[in-house]
Structures are given as C-alpha cells and as structure tokens.
Design a protein around this motif. Structure first.
Motif, PDB file in Angstrom:
ATOM      1  N   UNK A  56       0.907  -0.973   0.164  1.00  0.00           N
ATOM      2  CA  UNK A  56      -0.140   0.028  -0.136  1.00  0.00           C
ATOM      3  C   UNK A  56       0.927   1.341   0.002  1.00  0.00           C
ATOM      4  N   UNK A  57       1.982   1.500   0.884  1.00  0.00           N
ATOM      5  CA  UNK A  57       2.906   2.523   0.930  1.00  0.00           C
ATOM      6  C   UNK A  57       3.391   2.724  -0.447  1.00  0.00           C
ATOM      7  N   UNK A  58       4.049   1.605  -0.797  1.00  0.00           N
ATOM      8  CA  UNK A  58       4.838   1.787  -2.124  1.00  0.00           C
ATOM      9  C   UNK A  58       4.131   2.172  -3.158  1.00  0.00           C
ATOM     10  N   UNK A  73      12.023   3.932  -2.188  1.00  0.00           N
ATOM     11  CA  UNK A  73      11.605   2.741  -1.443  1.00  0.00           C
ATOM     12  C   UNK A  73      11.086   3.078   0.010  1.00  0.00           C
ATOM     13  N   UNK A  74      10.477   2.068   0.615  1.00  0.00           N
ATOM     14  CA  UNK A  74      10.027   2.306   1.821  1.00  0.00           C
ATOM     15  C   UNK A  74      10.244   1.257   2.795  1.00  0.00           C
ATOM     16  N   UNK A  75      10.349   1.384   4.193  1.00  0.00           N
ATOM     17  CA  UNK A  75      10.846   0.286   5.205  1.00  0.00           C
ATOM     18  C   UNK A  75       9.861   0.454   6.187  1.00  0.00           C
ATOM     19  N   UNK A  76       9.214  -0.816   6.552  1.00  0.00           N
ATOM     20  CA  UNK A  76       8.366  -0.885   7.607  1.00  0.00           C
ATOM     21  C   UNK A  76       8.855  -1.855   8.790  1.00  0.00           C
ATOM     22  N   UNK A  77       8.618  -1.388   9.840  1.00  0.00           N
ATOM     23  CA  UNK A  77       9.176  -2.315  11.000  1.00  0.00           C
ATOM     24  C   UNK A  77       8.270  -2.229  12.208  1.00  0.00           C
ATOM     25  N   UNK A  78       8.111  -3.309  12.929  1.00  0.00           N
ATOM     26  CA  UNK A  78       7.436  -3.408  14.212  1.00  0.00           C
ATOM     27  C   UNK A  78       8.258  -3.598  15.476  1.00  0.00           C
ATOM     28  N   UNK A 107       4.178   0.694  14.636  1.00  0.00           N
ATOM     29  CA  UNK A 107       4.471   0.429  13.196  1.00  0.00           C
ATOM     30  C   UNK A 107       5.192   1.618  12.607  1.00  0.00           C
ATOM     31  N   UNK A 108       6.628   1.417  12.364  1.00  0.00           N
ATOM     32  CA  UNK A 108       7.207   2.475  11.668  1.00  0.00           C
ATOM     33  C   UNK A 108       7.433   2.339  10.133  1.00  0.00           C
ATOM     34  N   UNK A 109       6.987   3.464   9.569  1.00  0.00           N
ATOM     35  CA  UNK A 109       7.107   3.615   8.161  1.00  0.00           C
ATOM     36  C   UNK A 109       8.127   4.595   7.632  1.00  0.00           C
ATOM     37  N   UNK A 110       9.160   4.200   7.172  1.00  0.00           N
ATOM     38  CA  UNK A 110      10.390   5.097   6.651  1.00  0.00           C
ATOM     39  C   UNK A 110      10.309   5.402   5.391  1.00  0.00           C
TER      40      UNK A 110
END
Length: 209
Positions: free
Chosen positions: A93-95, A106-111, A134-137
């Motif tokens: 969804x983010x990409x 690009x997008x990085x997701x981490x919990x 949830x972090x979205x960079x």
C-alpha cells in the motif's frame, strides 16, 4: 549538632523515599499505558513540501487499509498479530502510493518499540514514552514525522483537526484502568501533576540512555 545531622539524614532518606516512590509510580503507569497502546509512526523522505504531502498520502492509504482489516480487533495483541500477518500488504500500500504519485522512494516498515513525545488528541493527551508501533520510513526518512495511535483507534478520527468523538474515547477508556484514563483525559491540578511526573521521568530515562 547531632540533632541537626540526624535531621539531615532523615530528610535525605525522606527525599530518597519520595523519589523512589514517584519513580515506581511513573514507571508502572507508563508501562501500563505502553502495554495498552499500539502506535503508527511515519517519517517523510525530507522536509520538502512534496515529500511532506506524500507522507500524508501514505498515512491516509495505510489507515484506510488498516481500517478495512481491523473492524473486529479488540486488543493490542490482535493488532500486532494483524501487523505481522499483513506487513507485506502494508508495504505494498505504501509503495503503490509512492509510485502512483510520481516518486520512486523505497519504503521500510518495522514493528518494534520506539520513543514518542507527548501527543495531544483534542482533550486526550498521551505522555511521552516508549510504545510499540508500526514505523514507516519513506526514502531517506530525514523529514518531519507523523504519528498517531492505531489501537485504541485514535488514528481513525478527523486527522486534520485531531478531535476525538465519544466513541473513540470510549474505546480508549475500555482499554485503560480508571487512573490511567484519568491521567490522559482529565484536566485538574492533581492529574496534571501526575502527567508532569510521567513526563519528567520519561525525559530522565531518555537522557541516561
């Protein structure tokens, strides 16, 4: 002289007792709040107008997707399980949002656990602390960030005004004990003092990291 020394010792012991008691109280309340809340944290590529606008578009689409899969969620544990199960979908969804708007970041997701500052949602205030999120960079993730509470569902209010309706407050209240809800929602001297106490010890914790 002996009486004065004795008084000084007793006074120092009293101050130490008050400090330890206050710290224990603040740590317990902060831990309970953290255990009850799951947050969303989005970092923009930069502070340019275009990157900040893109951040908000990613936010809106991620929240729309979250809303579509979380209608029956009733606990933080369920939210984290949903995150784990659908992390690739959140990435997609983010990409897609990024690509559809003419960017190739690009997008990085981490919990994980992340530090958050104090945040006000209308008449609800969450103290600074370490919360699961949830972090979205996005891209270089060097721009101003945006955060909200995904559970209880404080993200799903009017994100432009930040005002909470009574249903949202009810969800929050049902997931906190009476004192915790009082601290984040009431506005009087005693409650404000407790809130400042939480902020003070959180700032102290961050400073000694």
């Amino acid at each position: 002289m002996k009486i004065f020394k004795r008084f000084c010792v007793l006074f120092l012991l009293f101050v130490l007792y008050v400090f330890v008691s206050a710290f224990s109280y603040a740590d317990a309340v902060s831990s309970d709040l953290s255990d009850s809340v799951f947050r969303l944290h989005i970092l923009a590529n930069s502070d340019s107008e275009e990157d900040q606008a893109l951040k908000l578009l990613v936010r809106d689409n991620v929240l729309d997707y979250m809303r579509s899969i979380s209608s029956n969620v009733s606990s933080k544990e369920e939210v984290i399980r949903l995150m784990d199960e659908h992390l690739d979908d959140f990435y997609a969804v983010a990409r897609k949002t990024i690509l559809d708007n003419g960017f190739d970041y690009d997008v990085k997701l981490s919990i994980g656990e992340f530090d958050f500052p104090t945040k006000v949602y209308g008449d609800i205030s969450l103290p600074a602390g370490c919360y699961d999120a949830l972090r979205i960079e996005i891209g270089q993730a060097q721009g101003h960030n945006w955060w909200c509470v995904m559970f209880p569902t404080l993200c799903f209010v009017d994100v432009s005004s930040g005002e909470l309706d009574e249903d949202s407050k009810g969800v929050l209240e049902s997931n906190l004990n009476d004192e915790e809800f009082e601290i984040v929602s009431e506005d009087n001297f005693v409650v404000s003092l407790k809130f400042k106490l939480l902020e003070f010890f959180e700032d102290l914790r961050v400073a000694v990291k």
